[in-house]
Scaffold this active site. Structure first.
Site, PDB file in Angstrom:
ATOM      1  CB  SER A 137      -0.839  -0.025   1.285  1.00 29.41           C
ATOM      2  OG  SER A 137      -1.427   1.218   1.554  1.00 29.41           O
ATOM      3  CE1 TYR A 188      -4.149  -2.331   5.097  1.00 32.76           C
ATOM      4  CE2 TYR A 188      -3.168  -0.193   4.610  1.00 32.76           C
ATOM      5  CZ  TYR A 188      -3.803  -1.350   4.179  1.00 32.76           C
ATOM      6  OH  TYR A 188      -4.057  -1.530   2.837  1.00 32.76           O
TER       7      TYR A 188
HETATM    8  P1  NAD Z   1     -11.339  -5.939   0.030  1.00 32.22           P
HETATM    9  O1  NAD Z   1     -11.696  -5.749   1.456  1.00 32.22           O
HETATM   10  O2  NAD Z   1     -12.375  -5.754  -1.023  1.00 32.22           O
HETATM   11  O3  NAD Z   1     -10.692  -7.387  -0.182  1.00 32.22           O
HETATM   12  C1  NAD Z   1      -9.918  -8.056   0.761  1.00 32.22           C
HETATM   13  C2  NAD Z   1     -10.243  -9.546   0.654  1.00 32.22           C
HETATM   14  O4  NAD Z   1      -9.358 -10.288   1.515  1.00 32.22           O
HETATM   15  C3  NAD Z   1     -11.672  -9.865   1.108  1.00 32.22           C
HETATM   16  O5  NAD Z   1     -12.345 -10.645   0.128  1.00 32.22           O
HETATM   17  C4  NAD Z   1     -11.479 -10.640   2.391  1.00 32.22           C
HETATM   18  O6  NAD Z   1     -12.489 -11.600   2.638  1.00 32.22           O
HETATM   19  C5  NAD Z   1     -10.129 -11.295   2.147  1.00 32.22           C
HETATM   20  N1  NAD Z   1      -9.479 -11.724   3.381  1.00 32.22           N
HETATM   21  C6  NAD Z   1      -9.407 -11.043   4.544  1.00 32.22           C
HETATM   22  N2  NAD Z   1      -8.770 -11.776   5.464  1.00 32.22           N
HETATM   23  C7  NAD Z   1      -8.419 -12.943   4.862  1.00 32.22           C
HETATM   24  C8  NAD Z   1      -7.733 -14.111   5.287  1.00 32.22           C
HETATM   25  N3  NAD Z   1      -7.313 -14.236   6.558  1.00 32.22           N
HETATM   26  N4  NAD Z   1      -7.555 -15.107   4.409  1.00 32.22           N
HETATM   27  C9  NAD Z   1      -7.999 -15.016   3.138  1.00 32.22           C
HETATM   28  N5  NAD Z   1      -8.666 -13.932   2.673  1.00 32.22           N
HETATM   29  C10 NAD Z   1      -8.870 -12.916   3.528  1.00 32.22           C
HETATM   30  O7  NAD Z   1     -10.152  -4.926  -0.245  1.00 32.22           O
HETATM   31  P2  NAD Z   1      -9.114  -4.840  -1.488  1.00 32.22           P
HETATM   32  O8  NAD Z   1      -8.899  -3.405  -1.753  1.00 32.22           O
HETATM   33  O9  NAD Z   1      -9.502  -5.727  -2.596  1.00 32.22           O
HETATM   34  O10 NAD Z   1      -7.815  -5.379  -0.734  1.00 32.22           O
HETATM   35  C11 NAD Z   1      -6.832  -6.174  -1.364  1.00 32.22           C
HETATM   36  C12 NAD Z   1      -5.471  -5.755  -0.849  1.00 32.22           C
HETATM   37  O11 NAD Z   1      -5.200  -4.409  -1.274  1.00 32.22           O
HETATM   38  C13 NAD Z   1      -5.306  -5.754   0.665  1.00 32.22           C
HETATM   39  O12 NAD Z   1      -4.063  -6.322   1.005  1.00 32.22           O
HETATM   40  C14 NAD Z   1      -5.333  -4.284   1.023  1.00 32.22           C
HETATM   41  O13 NAD Z   1      -4.625  -4.004   2.208  1.00 32.22           O
HETATM   42  C15 NAD Z   1      -4.653  -3.677  -0.190  1.00 32.22           C
HETATM   43  N6  NAD Z   1      -4.913  -2.260  -0.419  1.00 32.22           N
HETATM   44  C16 NAD Z   1      -6.169  -1.801  -0.543  1.00 32.22           C
HETATM   45  C17 NAD Z   1      -6.399  -0.453  -0.742  1.00 32.22           C
HETATM   46  C18 NAD Z   1      -7.793   0.107  -0.850  1.00 32.22           C
HETATM   47  O14 NAD Z   1      -7.946   1.339  -0.827  1.00 32.22           O
HETATM   48  N7  NAD Z   1      -8.829  -0.713  -0.987  1.00 32.22           N
HETATM   49  C19 NAD Z   1      -5.303   0.427  -0.839  1.00 32.22           C
HETATM   50  C20 NAD Z   1      -4.015  -0.090  -0.735  1.00 32.22           C
HETATM   51  C21 NAD Z   1      -3.829  -1.446  -0.528  1.00 32.22           C
END
Ligand code: NAD
Length: 253
Positions: free
Chosen positions: A139, A152
């Protein structure tokens, strides 16, 4: 079309915004994909909606060793090999200062975002094909501190360290390891963060984040997937051990 022809990919956090958008891009380029997620209900729903011979689902918690071995074996049984590992599952925790941060939530964020990536590198990479690609979702919070997001931020920095070591340890097998660093993405995770930061005016929080992005808006999940696709494909075959921002200029402009 065909940039990932005959490749097999594992995507963790596969039911989330970035995971699903990336799966669609990968499959469109010819990959077979295993979507791994701990959200069983979401998996059952997607299974019914998305029926495709190139797609398989595995219910697993990335923070558990036995579940990591489960999705490893699931992938080898479904498609016979692993070329691409997108270690993408993550949780945001809560928005509280370090002083006020609940220990239980800290432990959960560490378990999923840090130990989950560690276990994936420990068990999946040794079984990957020569010339494979590992992409870890960090991130902008993996390169800069943001107040209230201590757990985080800590985990998203830590996976950069894992990435650099895994890149060094696997270069001789021509397996590349990189991190991606999205800024705010227009999906459910940001909706939860906005509401957590200000339950009464989440749209004001969104406006604040948008103002911090020179391109003036959140990324789409697909735009993050497009960077991931590049790193998964042979077009990036000389790129390893690097951090890749997808942030609309947020950190450097
Ligand atoms: P999201 O919440 O839509 O997806 C995250 C997914 O991870 C969910 O489907 C959830 O069920 C799954 N998950 C959570 N814990 C888990 C576990 N223990 N085992 C298996 N699956 C698990 O959010 P996203 O944006 O798609 O997130 C994906 C990645 O991107 C994450 O690592 C997040 O930190 C990172 N990220 C997101 C953003 C943002 O703004 N959304 C920004 C930077 C980084």
């Amino acid at each position: 079309m065909g940039r990932l022809k005959d490749k097999v990919a594992i995507i963790t956090g596969g039911m989330g915004g970035i995971g699903l958008a990336t799966a669609a891009l990968f499959m469109n380029e010819g990959a077979k994909v295993v979507l791994v997620d701990s959200n069983k209900a979401a998996i059952e729903k997607s299974k019914a909606e998305l029926q495709d011979k190139s797609l398989s689902f595995c219910h697993a918690d990335v923070s558990k060793k036995e579940d990591t071995i489960k999705f490893l074996n699931h992938t080898l049984e479904a498609f016979g090999k692993i070329d691409i590992f997108f270690a993408n599952a993550g949780i945001e925790g809560v928005s509280k200062s370090i002083e006020e941060y609940p220990e239980l939530v800290f432990d959960q964020v560490i378990a999923v975002n840090l130990k989950g990536v560690w276990l994936g590198c420990q068990y999946i990479i040794p079984k990957m094909e020569q010339g494979g690609s590992v992409i870890i979702t960090s991130s902008v919070a993996g390169l800069k501190g943001f107040p209230g997001l201590g757990a985080y931020v800590a985990t998203k920095h830590a996976v950069v360290g894992i990435m650099k070591v895994a890149a060094a340890e696997n270069a001789s097998r021509k397996i590349r390891v990189n991190t991606i660093h999205p800024g705010p993405v227009d999906n459910e995770m940001m909706r939860r963060i906005e509401t957590d930061m200000s339950p009464d005016s989440p749209t004001e929080v969104m406006k604040g984040f948008e103002a911090a992005v020179p391109l003036g808006r959140y990324a789409t999940s697909k735009e993050v997937g497009e960077m991931t696709l590049f790193l998964a494909s042979d077009e990036s075959k000389y790129i390893t051990g690097c951090t890749h921002l997808v942030d609309g200029g947020m950190l450097n402009v």
